[in-house]
Design a protein around this motif. Structure first.
Motif, mmCIF file in Angstrom:
data_model
loop_
_atom_site.group_PDB
_atom_site.id
_atom_site.type_symbol
_atom_site.label_atom_id
_atom_site.label_comp_id
_atom_site.label_asym_id
_atom_site.label_seq_id
_atom_site.Cartn_x
_atom_site.Cartn_y
_atom_site.Cartn_z
ATOM 1 N N SER A 213 -80.297 -102.471 70.943
ATOM 2 C CA SER A 213 -81.192 -101.318 70.848
ATOM 3 C C SER A 213 -80.576 -100.163 70.070
ATOM 4 C CB SER A 213 -81.582 -100.817 72.243
ATOM 5 O OG SER A 213 -80.463 -100.273 72.912
ATOM 6 N N ALA A 214 -79.218 -100.106 70.018
ATOM 7 C CA ALA A 214 -78.586 -98.981 69.321
ATOM 8 C C ALA A 214 -77.115 -99.284 69.103
ATOM 9 C CB ALA A 214 -78.749 -97.695 70.132
ATOM 10 N N ASN A 215 -76.535 -98.631 68.075
ATOM 11 C CA ASN A 215 -75.112 -98.749 67.773
ATOM 12 C C ASN A 215 -74.560 -97.378 67.411
ATOM 13 O OD1 ASN A 215 -74.648 -101.837 67.671
ATOM 14 N ND2 ASN A 215 -76.456 -101.546 66.390
ATOM 15 N N TYR A 216 -73.296 -97.143 67.799
ATOM 16 C CA TYR A 216 -72.677 -95.836 67.594
ATOM 17 C C TYR A 216 -71.224 -96.009 67.167
ATOM 18 C CZ TYR A 216 -76.720 -94.716 70.474
ATOM 19 O OH TYR A 216 -77.986 -94.634 70.970
ATOM 20 N N ASN A 217 -70.748 -95.125 66.291
ATOM 21 C CA ASN A 217 -69.332 -95.127 65.921
ATOM 22 C C ASN A 217 -68.493 -94.571 67.079
ATOM 23 O OD1 ASN A 217 -69.937 -96.098 63.379
ATOM 24 N ND2 ASN A 217 -69.981 -94.073 62.437
ATOM 25 N N VAL A 218 -67.318 -95.184 67.282
ATOM 26 C CA VAL A 218 -66.473 -94.746 68.393
ATOM 27 C C VAL A 218 -65.004 -94.607 68.007
ATOM 28 C CG1 VAL A 218 -67.927 -95.553 70.282
ATOM 29 C CG2 VAL A 218 -66.354 -97.140 69.194
ATOM 30 N N GLY A 219 -64.683 -94.388 66.774
ATOM 31 C CA GLY A 219 -63.299 -94.215 66.393
ATOM 32 C C GLY A 219 -62.696 -95.489 65.851
ATOM 33 N N ILE A 220 -61.373 -95.480 65.673
ATOM 34 C CA ILE A 220 -60.713 -96.573 64.964
ATOM 35 C C ILE A 220 -60.386 -97.750 65.862
ATOM 36 C CG2 ILE A 220 -58.655 -97.195 63.655
ATOM 37 C CD1 ILE A 220 -58.585 -94.346 62.606
ATOM 38 N N GLN A 221 -59.801 -97.484 67.046
ATOM 39 C CA GLN A 221 -59.342 -98.574 67.909
ATOM 40 C C GLN A 221 -59.827 -98.389 69.343
ATOM 41 O OE1 GLN A 221 -55.068 -98.924 67.390
ATOM 42 N NE2 GLN A 221 -55.350 -100.480 65.835
ATOM 43 N N ARG B 110 -64.428 -90.783 74.361
ATOM 44 C CA ARG B 110 -65.727 -90.331 73.848
ATOM 45 C C ARG B 110 -66.787 -90.598 74.900
ATOM 46 N NH1 ARG B 110 -65.480 -90.812 67.359
ATOM 47 N NH2 ARG B 110 -63.223 -90.561 67.206
ATOM 48 N N VAL B 111 -67.504 -89.535 75.275
ATOM 49 C CA VAL B 111 -68.504 -89.622 76.326
ATOM 50 C C VAL B 111 -69.896 -89.458 75.715
ATOM 51 C CG1 VAL B 111 -69.368 -88.601 78.451
ATOM 52 C CG2 VAL B 111 -66.892 -88.775 78.060
ATOM 53 N N PHE B 112 -70.725 -90.485 75.910
ATOM 54 C CA PHE B 112 -72.096 -90.507 75.402
ATOM 55 C C PHE B 112 -73.060 -90.334 76.577
ATOM 56 C CE2 PHE B 112 -69.487 -92.989 72.583
ATOM 57 C CZ PHE B 112 -70.013 -92.855 71.320
ATOM 58 N N MET B 113 -73.901 -89.331 76.523
ATOM 59 C CA MET B 113 -74.911 -89.156 77.552
ATOM 60 C C MET B 113 -76.127 -90.030 77.258
ATOM 61 S SD MET B 113 -73.648 -87.247 79.784
ATOM 62 C CE MET B 113 -72.248 -86.161 79.977
ATOM 63 N N GLY C 170 -82.688 -96.435 76.633
ATOM 64 C CA GLY C 170 -81.968 -97.466 75.885
ATOM 65 C C GLY C 170 -81.231 -96.931 74.685
ATOM 66 N N THR C 171 -81.022 -95.631 74.649
ATOM 67 C CA THR C 171 -80.250 -94.998 73.573
ATOM 68 C C THR C 171 -79.286 -93.984 74.193
ATOM 69 O OG1 THR C 171 -81.948 -93.312 73.220
ATOM 70 C CG2 THR C 171 -82.066 -95.301 71.854
ATOM 71 N N LEU C 172 -78.353 -93.500 73.364
ATOM 72 C CA LEU C 172 -77.363 -92.533 73.805
ATOM 73 C C LEU C 172 -77.355 -91.333 72.863
ATOM 74 C CD1 LEU C 172 -74.436 -95.061 74.411
ATOM 75 C CD2 LEU C 172 -75.995 -94.139 76.142
ATOM 76 N N LYS C 173 -76.934 -90.199 73.380
ATOM 77 C CA LYS C 173 -76.810 -89.002 72.565
ATOM 78 C C LYS C 173 -75.455 -88.992 71.855
ATOM 79 C CE LYS C 173 -79.706 -86.352 75.778
ATOM 80 N NZ LYS C 173 -79.761 -85.187 76.709
ATOM 81 N N ALA C 174 -75.284 -88.075 70.918
ATOM 82 C CA ALA C 174 -74.012 -87.937 70.212
ATOM 83 C C ALA C 174 -72.900 -87.652 71.206
ATOM 84 C CB ALA C 174 -74.110 -86.819 69.175
#
Length: 379
Positions: free
Chosen positions: A131-139, A171-174, A179-183
């Protein structure tokens, strides 16, 4: 990827514990369930098809897949269902669209590029859709789920080591409940954050975060301020060495949530909660059995049904083993789990009742066998 062991002596309280003279048959002979993925890495359990039986989900970092193994309720599993999740290294379960069905959030390791967080919604029959994808850093290495701001919608926290010991973060996503998350809000955590767990540690009814600092040999605690934001991390020694996994459990049945830590260099480490989200000195349980190495991951459950939590640990080279708890925050000697010698690849471990006998069993992904080891409790 981490494929190494370290050993050294240390100058803090250590309990050197030998093996029971009589081998404890807490678990029966290991059976193996073939995963669709050839190198299963991390594992979680939930009822993904709503039939009342526990199922298993496991990641494959190398193939970039997640396998779903639907349980039959008798300790056996059906042929795997799989879906794509590039470089999948960790996962957690939660209902992110409030439809009453378990969903999966999957951490996709970035290496030297950018990692990702994939949210996959369950259909109730063991299948999932992205449903969604988000960047979360390098490792990014691990993920935890909780309702951090108390709005009834599940949120997500990811530990990102960021390739060095100085610039890691959480990283904390609200969650939106749809089915999605905020920045994300980014919280700096030094020491290469690796494992993460979410639970209320100071009895204010809001989930806090415990994060292992792999290169610092410690655990950082980030207390929730009650709005879903987190205070600056406070670090507690977990014995030094290489600290990779953390679980939260009430080891003394007093309402205070303690920390169980897998220290790859030292052993299983216990940090007891002082009742306010601060923790005392580490107690280290070294498994001295012949083939017992430092743990990659641990899980707490009452394996012998005596009302006290026990701890089982998995290693990536030799025996898995467990410790009986006394209900006061202390544990007996490490006991090797029968038929787990040279499983080669236990980077994760999960407990659940797979045969509906009301006793917790174990699931360990065996990376080099392309299977998940199932150990049924004989209690």
């Amino acid at each position: 990827m981490r494929h190494r062991l370290a050993s050294t002596t240390l100058g803090i309280t250590v309990l050197l514990l030998g093996t029971h003279a009589i081998f404890a048959e807490q678990f029966g002979r290991t059976s193996y369930v073939k995963a669709a993925t050839p190198r299963p890495y991390a594992v979680v359990t939930a009822d993904f098809d709503n039939d009342g039986n526990l199922d298993i989900a496991c990641t494959d970092f190398y193939r970039g897949e997640v396998s779903i193994l639907l349980g039959n309720g008798n300790g056996t599993f059906q042929a795997p269902i799989k879906f794509s999740a590039p470089s999948a290294i960790a996962l957690a379960v939660g209902d992110f669209n409030n439809d009453g069905l378990p969903d999966l959030v999957v951490v996709e390791f970035g290496g030297t590029g950018t990692g990702a967080l994939g949210l996959f919604l369950g259909t109730g029959n063991g299948h999932f859709r992205n449903s969604a994808n988000y960047n979360v850093g390098i490792q990014p290495y691990s993920v935890a789920v909780g309702d951090f701001d108390g709005d009834g919608k599940l949120d997500v926290a990811v530990a990102d080591s960021n390739q060095d010991s100085k610039h890691g973060d959480v990283r904390v996503f609200m969650g939106t409940g749809k089915g999605t998350l905020k920045a994300p809000t980014i919280y700096p955590v030094k020491g290469a954050p690796f494992g993460i767990a979410a639970h209320d540690l100071n009895r204010d009814s809001f989930p806090d975060l415990a994060v292992t600092q792999e290169t610092a040999g410690s655990v950082a605690v980030l207390l929730n301020d009650g709005t879903g934001k987190f205070l600056a991390p406070v670090s507690y020694s977990a014995g030094g060495g290489e600290v990779v996994d953390v679980k939260v459990a009430d080891l003394r049945s007093n309402g205070d949530q303690d920390l169980v830590v897998a220290n790859l260099s030292r052993g299983m480490v216990v940090l007891l909660n002082k009742g306010n989200g601060t923790f005392g000195k580490p107690t280290i349980y070294v498994a001295t059995c012949h083939n017992c190495q430092g743990p990659e991951a641990c899980v707490a459950a009452d394996f012998n049904l005596d009302g006290n939590l026990d701890v089982a640990c998995a290693t990536n080279i030799d025996d898995s083993y467990f410790f009986y708890g006394d209900g006061k925050g202390k544990f007996g000697p490490a006991i090797p789990i029968n038929d787990t010698i040279n499983l080669n690849g236990g980077y994760s471990i999960a407990a659940g009742d797979f045969n509906n006998d009301k006793a917790p069993d174990l699931a360990i992904p065996i990376e080099l066998k392309g299977k998940v080891a199932i150990l049924l409790n004989t209690q």
